[in-house]
Design an enzyme around this catalytic site. Structure first.
Site, PDB file in Angstrom:
ATOM      1  N   LYS A  29       0.847  -1.247   0.211  1.00 26.15           N
ATOM      2  CA  LYS A  29      -0.006   0.031  -0.150  1.00 26.15           C
ATOM      3  C   LYS A  29       0.902   1.182  -0.081  1.00 26.15           C
ATOM      4  O   LYS A  29       0.680   2.209  -0.881  1.00 26.15           O
ATOM      5  CB  LYS A  29      -1.129  -0.055   1.033  1.00 26.15           C
ATOM      6  N   ARG A  99      -3.288   3.090   8.331  1.00 19.48           N
ATOM      7  CA  ARG A  99      -3.390   1.831   7.307  1.00 19.48           C
ATOM      8  C   ARG A  99      -2.373   0.787   7.385  1.00 19.48           C
ATOM      9  O   ARG A  99      -1.465   1.076   7.388  1.00 19.48           O
ATOM     10  CB  ARG A  99      -3.837   2.376   5.959  1.00 19.48           C
ATOM     11  N   GLY A 108      -8.608  -7.761   4.242  1.00 23.00           N
ATOM     12  CA  GLY A 108      -9.217  -7.438   5.360  1.00 23.00           C
ATOM     13  C   GLY A 108      -8.721  -8.242   6.427  1.00 23.00           C
ATOM     14  O   GLY A 108      -9.363  -8.456   7.689  1.00 23.00           O
ATOM     15  N   MET A 110      -5.852  -7.417   8.150  1.00 24.27           N
ATOM     16  CA  MET A 110      -5.230  -6.462   9.198  1.00 24.27           C
ATOM     17  C   MET A 110      -6.128  -5.172   9.282  1.00 24.27           C
ATOM     18  O   MET A 110      -7.391  -5.144   8.710  1.00 24.27           O
ATOM     19  CB  MET A 110      -3.723  -5.988   8.751  1.00 24.27           C
ATOM     20  N   ARG A 366      -3.303  -1.678  -6.567  1.00 27.86           N
ATOM     21  CA  ARG A 366      -2.536  -2.858  -6.190  1.00 27.86           C
ATOM     22  C   ARG A 366      -2.850  -3.696  -7.576  1.00 27.86           C
ATOM     23  O   ARG A 366      -3.741  -3.812  -8.044  1.00 27.86           O
ATOM     24  CB  ARG A 366      -2.518  -3.360  -4.878  1.00 27.86           C
ATOM     25  N   HIS A 484     -15.705  -8.850   0.817  1.00 28.99           N
ATOM     26  CA  HIS A 484     -14.521  -9.883   1.258  1.00 28.99           C
ATOM     27  C   HIS A 484     -14.842 -11.366   0.493  1.00 28.99           C
ATOM     28  O   HIS A 484     -13.902 -11.984  -0.062  1.00 28.99           O
ATOM     29  CB  HIS A 484     -14.832 -10.155   2.651  1.00 28.99           C
ATOM     30  N   SER A 796      11.685 -44.473 -13.674  1.00 25.46           N
ATOM     31  CA  SER A 796      10.555 -43.532 -13.515  1.00 25.46           C
ATOM     32  C   SER A 796      10.409 -43.522 -12.104  1.00 25.46           C
ATOM     33  O   SER A 796      10.365 -44.662 -11.384  1.00 25.46           O
ATOM     34  CB  SER A 796       9.698 -44.116 -14.259  1.00 25.46           C
ATOM     35  N   CYS A 863       6.548 -40.668 -12.285  1.00 24.68           N
ATOM     36  CA  CYS A 863       5.038 -40.842 -12.493  1.00 24.68           C
ATOM     37  C   CYS A 863       4.144 -41.010 -11.340  1.00 24.68           C
ATOM     38  O   CYS A 863       3.125 -41.430 -11.171  1.00 24.68           O
ATOM     39  CB  CYS A 863       4.847 -42.220 -13.120  1.00 24.68           C
ATOM     40  N   TYR A 883      10.877 -35.832 -18.236  1.00 28.97           N
ATOM     41  CA  TYR A 883       9.485 -35.717 -18.315  1.00 28.97           C
ATOM     42  C   TYR A 883       8.977 -36.104 -16.918  1.00 28.97           C
ATOM     43  O   TYR A 883       9.640 -36.533 -16.039  1.00 28.97           O
ATOM     44  CB  TYR A 883       8.711 -36.561 -19.351  1.00 28.97           C
TER      45      TYR A 883
HETATM   46  P1  ADP Z   1      -7.667  -2.386   3.607  1.00 26.51           P
HETATM   47  O1  ADP Z   1      -6.296  -2.710   3.460  1.00 26.51           O
HETATM   48  O2  ADP Z   1      -8.458  -3.343   4.434  1.00 26.51           O
HETATM   49  O3  ADP Z   1      -8.331  -2.106   2.135  1.00 26.51           O
HETATM   50  P2  ADP Z   1      -7.342   0.456   3.595  1.00 26.51           P
HETATM   51  O4  ADP Z   1      -6.309   0.867   4.640  1.00 26.51           O
HETATM   52  O5  ADP Z   1      -7.224   0.485   2.411  1.00 26.51           O
HETATM   53  O6  ADP Z   1      -7.633  -1.043   4.175  1.00 26.51           O
HETATM   54  O7  ADP Z   1      -8.834   1.272   4.274  1.00 26.51           O
HETATM   55  C1  ADP Z   1     -10.037   0.865   4.525  1.00 26.51           C
HETATM   56  C2  ADP Z   1     -10.915   1.866   3.824  1.00 26.51           C
HETATM   57  O8  ADP Z   1     -10.501   3.174   4.096  1.00 26.51           O
HETATM   58  C3  ADP Z   1     -10.514   1.855   2.223  1.00 26.51           C
HETATM   59  O9  ADP Z   1     -11.576   1.684   1.596  1.00 26.51           O
HETATM   60  C4  ADP Z   1      -9.762   3.124   1.939  1.00 26.51           C
HETATM   61  O10 ADP Z   1      -9.918   3.745   0.639  1.00 26.51           O
HETATM   62  C5  ADP Z   1     -10.489   4.371   3.052  1.00 26.51           C
HETATM   63  N1  ADP Z   1      -9.215   5.128   3.709  1.00 26.51           N
HETATM   64  C6  ADP Z   1      -8.159   4.849   4.004  1.00 26.51           C
HETATM   65  N2  ADP Z   1      -7.389   5.998   4.097  1.00 26.51           N
HETATM   66  C7  ADP Z   1      -8.217   6.650   3.896  1.00 26.51           C
HETATM   67  C8  ADP Z   1      -8.109   8.333   3.652  1.00 26.51           C
HETATM   68  N3  ADP Z   1      -7.174   9.046   4.362  1.00 26.51           N
HETATM   69  N4  ADP Z   1      -9.178   8.967   3.439  1.00 26.51           N
HETATM   70  C9  ADP Z   1     -10.081   8.478   3.169  1.00 26.51           C
HETATM   71  N5  ADP Z   1     -10.596   7.201   3.080  1.00 26.51           N
HETATM   72  C10 ADP Z   1      -9.380   6.476   3.396  1.00 26.51           C
HETATM   73 MG    MG Z   2      -7.761  -1.024   0.700  1.00 26.69          MG
END
Ligand code: ADP
Ligand code: MG
Ligand code: MG
Length: 910
Positions: A29, A99, A108, A110, A366, A484, A796, A863, A883
């Site tokens: 990220k 984040r 989802g 962490m 990503r 999810h 084999s 095999c 093979y």
């Molecule tokens: P995950 O890895 O579970 O997707 P994120 O870190 O991406 O968690 O954050 C969860 C949600 O919060 C995401 O939809 C993200 O876009 C939103 N978010 C994170 N940081 C900000 C921010 N600075 N402003 C607005 N929305 C945010």
């Molecule tokens: Mg995210």
């Protein structure tokens, strides 16, 4: 003074310290946010704290490394200057998100905390500044919910009683509140509602967790950063890492980023998109959005989001308004960022965005998870578009992803006649049928006795993954294409339907309702994950038809492959399937299979006569009687594989496996042999062995009963001679199993040579072309390979037995202890699934080396079932095998794995 390490990397429009190549240090990220900032894409500024800081923090039990505090302070001031706001300032408060983000995405698993910095001091300031109290209280109630859950409960290691954690409790308060006010959506809550809720929330937090909700911005920030680090070791994250084999030592980064607000009203929004369709691979911009919401709302599946554009609307959501239609200019900008990003990364990306008062911000990008079908389609299209080269295209498809392309879909014919029960979004491809389970635990339990289970949930969350894994298909009542359930299912290539809104689920009663129909646990449904349709009962499944793209992809991969791929096939039908999937021969034809198959009664009866005969005369007669059957079976397969090698293995299993157990069959045999029933019973009993897998089997049988060997060899040569005389090009290879010493081969070879001459003479041929070789499946024969190769033209590796005998694990009994071994990490992988490179692999290397010393052109293959496992295929390539041979349905996987291995080898050479 020693140099302090750099733990904090800023990103903003003016100065960005990181970039996408720092994935390991900043997490995916953080690294990609930095990269986007460098590309001039609008990203709210912020900074990322490194994974190394995380590791130091976790290892020291919660203290930060030297230099971190100063760097944090400096980065925060830079951020404040950049935003022209100040953290904790009563008039111009800066709010941030904290984040998580590891090297590899763990959807989802962490934690993230939004709106950090809202306190009794900053709330009035922000209200005054924005003139939008509703938005401020909405943000605050979100902060309380996330912070209490992530920082005050989970990070403190507090185990919620009966799974009723603080988040759940606050959500119940919210739901109850909406119900008394008769409100459908969170968006319908008023300023006063939200203010009241914030009060209820903080009260509940204090009573349940015994601590006041922190009212200091600095305390909030510190708490959130530490909690995100700790979430790396959360229960869910650990179990996900185990399944995905992500090392524990990677750690997570923490990105602290200025908040932008999608919940400021109807000109604000948030959404998630894929630059191409992740389910089908189609080159269309594909995503979902929600007005007046904050990020996690879309992913959590709390409200069903709308499609971002009109082109991707479906029958079920054609009434809702797309982002394209609602905020055309923000959408256009998003669309152009899509193009910029795809050109830059040359990949399909998964992106998150937020619109604050019609201004677009990118929050994440990503490499997007995708189905196997989509992987292949995208790879081929990006190649055509000139975005990537052939090698990249080949590497984009992981061998195991092909599995899904070769997996069943609902029979279109049967489907067209079936009545669709209900519809949802097509989140994971292919078809699945199975018995219903309504909780993750039940799915796991049910799957132990029923191979096909459908897990039905309101929506899934990371706690459901064990059950999702155990299920053949997943069905949820809520959530969108980026929920999810959808993300996880796509990652695994599993059939999945989400957001089937007509379903009413009652997990505690283990039942659900669709319209006026009730379904209980154990009832059977069929899902068509490609179309999002649900059917009652079991519909027929068929193999996904091979499309031309698949064919050309495989052809392209084959051009890079150097190792051969053959099939384990015992019948003409299997051989044809294998050939169709690209097999270049048969690496294992098990003679005994002809006695197990349907309609094998006659042959089995003769075989039993052989086994239970008492005199040589009796036996010889029965053996002669059997020969035509064996010959016919072999001939069919040789013919199907004309021009390609077919390795025919001499009878392998212990004879006791063929003995009749039913009284009726025993009576029948007694009559045929002219002895009485008790005599038959006695003879059956004498065949009992206490350890049959290591008993009287394989070559040992061929030596005890030379006429049995002779018959089989004769069948092979006659079949070959007859085909050759008819203008075919049979290539039989006679393979002797379970050998441990070269003298065994000397014994058998004599018979083979003699019979070969006899048959050639009989058919008036100068010679019968064939090869003679042995399986290497006993450690001793691997060690004696230089001698075994004196008589063998090929080896084999029978890696199933070789693994059994190297470990001393009985494969049939390993179920009792292997799971424990894996769980306690005594073994890192199941050696019956993935070839053990250290022990079994060592024996293979020894045998290859010693065998080729004696006979440089020794042909060597494998095999065992490992032949279809990508990691094992890679090992075989490195060990210099000619093979691999695997089940027909795994042939494309083995072909691609072998191509990857060859590409990898040529790349490391460079
Ligand atoms: P995950 O890895 O579970 O997707 P994120 O870190 O991406 O968690 O954050 C969860 C949600 O919060 C995401 O939809 C993200 O876009 C939103 N978010 C994170 N940081 C900000 C921010 N600075 N402003 C607005 N929305 C945010
Ligand atoms: Mg995210
Ligand atoms: Mg064997």
């Amino acid at each position: 003074m020693s140099r302090v390490e750099k733990y904090v990397y800023s990103f903003n429009g003016e100065k960005t310290e990181g970039n996408a190549s720092l994935m390991n240090l900043l997490g995916g990220k953080g690294a990609n946010l930095a990269e986007m900032a460098r590309l001039g894409i609008p990203v709210p500024p912020g900074f990322t704290i490194t994974t190394e800081c995380c590791n130091a923090f976790l290892q020291s039990g919660g203290s930060y490394p030297k230099g971190y505090e100063d760097q944090l302070e400096e980065a925060l001031s830079r951020l404040e200057a950049n935003m022209e706001l100040a953290f904790g300032d009563p008039e111009n408060p800066l709010l941030v998100s904290c984040r998580s983000g590891g090297r590899q995405s763990m959807p989802g698993m962490m934690e993230t905390v939004l709106n950090v910095g809202l306190t009794s001091e900053t709330i009035p300031g922000l209200i005054k500044k924005t003139g939008n109290p509703r938005f401020v209280y909405d943000s605050y109630r979100r902060l309380i919910m996330m912070y209490a859950d992530v920082v005050m409960e989970k990070a403190e290691g507090i185990e919620a009683v009966n799974g009723n954690g603080i988040r759940n409790q606050l959500e119940k308060i919210l739901a109850a509140f909406k119900e008394t006010r008769n409100l459908q959506n969170d968006a319908d809550l008023t300023e006063d509602d939200l203010k009241t809720l914030c009060g209820l929330f903080t009260e509940r937090v204090a009573t349940v967790l015994g601590k006041e909700f922190p009212d200091s911005p600095v305390a909030q920030l510190e708490g959130a950063i530490g909690a995100v680090f700790k979430s790396w070791n959360g229960k869910r994250a650990r179990s996900y890492r185990r399944i995905e084999q992500i090392p524990d030592k990677w750690g997570t980064g923490v990105t602290v980023q200025a908040m932008v607000f999608g919940n400021m009203g109807n000109t604000s929004a948030t959404g998630v998109a894929f630059t191409r369709n992740p389910a089908t691979g189609e080159n269309t911009f594909f995503g979902e959005w929600l007005a007046n919401a904050q990020g996690e709302d879309v992913v959590a599946g709390l409200r069903t989001p709308a499609p971002i554009n009109d082109a991707t609307k479906r029958e079920t959501n054609k009434g809702v308004k797309s982002l394209e239609a609602t905020m055309p200019s923000a959408y256009q900008e998003l669309e152009s960022i899509r193009t910029t990003l795809e050109r830059h990364y040359r990949e399909m990306l998964d992106i998150e965005f937020t619109i604050e008062n019609e201004r677009l911000y990118m929050l994440q990008c990503r490499v997007g998870k995708r189905t196997g079908t989509a992987s292949l389609v995208m790879a081929m299209e990006m190649l055509e578009e000139g975005l990537i080269d052939e090698i990249t295209a080949i590497k984009r498809v992981k061998p195991h992803q092909l599995n899904e392309l070769l997996h069943p879909i609902v029979d279109p014919d049967e489907e067209s006649r079936a009545q669709c029960l209900t519809e949802g979004l097509p989140a994971g491809p292919g078809g699945a049928f199975g018995h219903l389970a309504f909780t993750s635990d039940d799915a796991v339990k049910l799957a132990k006795t029923h191979p096909n289970v459908i897990l039905v949930r309101e929506e899934t969350n990371p706690e459901d993954i064990e059950g999702m894994r155990a299920a053949s298909g997943i069905l949820t009542a809520r959530g969108g294409m980026t929920s999810h359930a959808a993300l996880v299912a796509r990652g695994w290539g599993k059939c999945c339907i989400v957001g089937a809104g007509d379903i009413a689920i009652h997990p505690s009663m283990k039942k659900m309702q669709i319209g006026d129909k009730t379904f209980n646990q154990g009832d059977i449904l069929t899902l068509n994950g490609t179309r999002g349709r649900v059917y009652e009962g079991k519909l027929k499944m068929v193999d996904a038809t091979e499309d031309s793209r698949f064919q050309s992809f495989m052809k392209m991969a084959d051009a890079y492959r150097t190792m051969g791929v053959r099939a384990n096939a015992d019948t003409r039908e299997d051989a044809l399937v294998a050939k169709n999937y690209g097999a270049e021969g048969i690496g294992l034809f098990r003679t005994e299979h002809m006695f197990y198959s349907a309609g094998a009664d006659d042959r089995l009866f003769i075989l039993r006569k052989i086994i239970l005969s008492d005199t040589e005369g009796e036996r010889k007669a029965a053996v002669r009687e059997l020969e035509p059957f064996v010959k016919e079976e072999i001939k069919e397969t040789l013919k199907a594989m004309d021009g390609m090698p077919v390795t025919i293995r001499a009878l392998d299993p212990p004879l006791h496996e063929f003995v009749p157990h039913s009284r009726a069959k025993q009576v029948e045999l007694a009559e045929a042999l002219g002895v009485d029933l008790n005599e038959i019973k006695r003879r059956c009993e004498t065949l009992q062995e206490s350890n049959p897998m290591m008993g009287h089997r394989g070559v040992r049988l061929g030596i005890s009963f030379p006429d049995l060997t002779e018959m089989q060899v004769k069948a092979v040569f006659e079949a070959t001679a007859e085909l050759a005389k008819n203008g075919h090009h049979p290539q039989p290879e006679i393979m002797i199993p379970v050998t441990c010493d070269v003298e065994e081969l000397v014994f058998v070879r004599k018979i083979v040579n003699r019979v070969c001459e006899e048959v050639a003479r009989q058919y008036g041929l100068a010679a019968i072309v064939h090869k003679f070789g042995t399986m290497i499946e006993i450690p001793r024969s691997a060690l004696r390979a230089h001698q075994m190769a004196e008589l063998s033209e090929f080896f084999s590796f029978g890696t199933n037995d070789l693994t059994q005998l190297t470990y001393g694990f009985s494969r049939d009994d390993a179920g009792e202890f292997l799971p424990t071994y894996l769980e306690k990490k005594i073994l890192s992988a199941d050696p019956f699934q993935t070839l053990d490179p250290l022990g079994v692999g060592e024996l293979i290397k020894i045998a290859v080396e010693r065998g080729r010393e004696t006979r440089p052109d020794l042909k060597i293959g494998i095999c065992g079932e490992h032949g279809g496992d990508p990691a094992s295929v890679r090992f075989c390539f490195k060990a210099g095998l000619d093979y691999v041979s695997c089940s027909p349905y795994r042939i494309p996987i083995a072909r691609l794995a072998a191509a990857h291995a060859a590409i990898e080898a040529s790349e490391t050479k460079k």
